[in-house]
Design an enzyme around this catalytic site. Structure first.
Site, short mmCIF file in Angstrom:
data_model
loop_
_atom_site.label_atom_id
_atom_site.label_comp_id
_atom_site.label_asym_id
_atom_site.label_seq_id
_atom_site.Cartn_x
_atom_site.Cartn_y
_atom_site.Cartn_z
CG ASP A 88 6.83 -8.10 -0.55
OD1 ASP A 88 7.95 -7.58 -0.60
OD2 ASP A 88 5.80 -7.54 -0.97
CG HIS A 119 5.55 -6.82 3.89
ND1 HIS A 119 5.19 -5.90 2.93
CD2 HIS A 119 4.83 -7.94 3.60
CE1 HIS A 119 4.30 -6.42 2.10
NE2 HIS A 119 4.06 -7.66 2.50
CG HIS A 137 -0.27 -8.83 4.72
ND1 HIS A 137 -1.10 -8.75 3.63
CD2 HIS A 137 0.99 -8.80 4.24
CE1 HIS A 137 -0.38 -8.71 2.53
NE2 HIS A 137 0.90 -8.74 2.86
CG HIS A 183 5.24 -12.40 -3.00
ND1 HIS A 183 5.04 -11.93 -4.28
CD2 HIS A 183 4.58 -11.53 -2.18
CE1 HIS A 183 4.28 -10.84 -4.25
NE2 HIS A 183 4.00 -10.58 -2.98
#
Length: 268
Positions: free
Chosen positions: A63, A115, A119, A209
């Site tokens: 990610d 994604h 966020h 990540h």
């Protein structure tokens, strides 16, 4: 000395009691609110944590939502180790401000999934806001990569029934993970390696990540790759993994609802 021992024991007992009480209370909430918990049923939108297969295939997923220092070292590790298949989930604001890195990922032949846009926990948003976040991300990533993404990893792995339904309506497969490296906690290279290598299994999806906040992933990754290869694993993309077996029938955990129930029960 004895009184000190009793105090410690008392604290331990009290803590254990509250943990058990919280767990039981959460189970009660899950039972009472069962209509709000997403469990796979025929035709229902589902999130995928792993794929049942006997083949030793595993998907490394990365990610990215912030920074520019970590992606290149991770891409270099994958190149140096001859790993040609992995899946990167990119947030669209980051992608828009780092088109050169997006292009590096694309040119290397790695799979790119969404994604999302902001966020944030999408389960807290309205239906319209959820749709707006996903379509905005879709448009940006499609423009940058020339290919419309069909895999989605939601920010923080958070979702509920509504999010799954909206994602499904936009032709997304929601991808979670079975093995969390916890590299995002910066728990140390050895601990990151141990978590992945000890938990890995055929059909596994591993959460890693490539954001700047994760400072040890590029150091742990070469060891992870070597150790998994010793165990006979082949690295594939998430899409490759999905072709290995039928994912129907796997329980889908509504992470947002379950975690909130446990936190509320524990007074967190």
């Amino acid at each position: 000395m004895n009184s000190f021992f009793y105090v410690l024991n008392g604290r331990k007992i009290k803590r254990t009691f509250f943990v058990l009480a919280a767990a039981l209370f959460a189970i009660g909430i899950v039972y009472v609110e069962s209509d709000n918990i997403t469990v796979f049923s025929e035709g229902a939108p589902a999130a995928i944590y792993s794929v049942p297969t006997d083949k030793k295939v595993i998907a490394l997923t990365f990610d990215i939502s912030w920074g520019e220092k970590r992606p290149e070292p991770i891409l270099n590790v994958l190149k140096d180790k001859g790993v040609e298949k992995a899946t990167f989930f990119l947030s669209s604001p980051w992608s828009k401000s780092h088109p050169d890195i997006v292009n590096q990922i694309k040119t290397a032949g790695f799979e790119i999934g969404s994604h999302g846009h902001k966020h944030v926990n999408y389960s807290t948003l309205s239906d319209e806001e959820i749709k707006s976040q996903l379509t905005t991300a879709n448009s940006i990533l499609t423009d940058l990569t020339g290919k419309e993404p069909n895999l989605l990893r939601l920010p923080n792995g958070d979702f509920d029934k509504r999010v799954l339904k909206i994602a499904d309506s936009l032709n997304y497969k929601v991808i979670q993970w079975d093995t969390d490296s916890q590299d995002w906690k910066n728990i140390g290279v050895d601990n990151i390696v141990k978590r992945v290598v000890s938990k890995a299994h055929p059909g596994d999806i591993v959460l890693l990540h490539a954001s700047d906040s994760c400072k040890q992933t590029h150091e742990a990754l070469p060891i992870i790759i070597d150790e998994l290869r010793k165990q006979g694993y082949e690295f594939v993309t998430v899409s490759d993994l999905l072709t290995q077996a039928d994912t129907k029938g796997k329980e889908i955990r509504d992470q947002a609802t379950l975690q909130q129930a446990i936190d509320d029960a524990a007074g967190m």
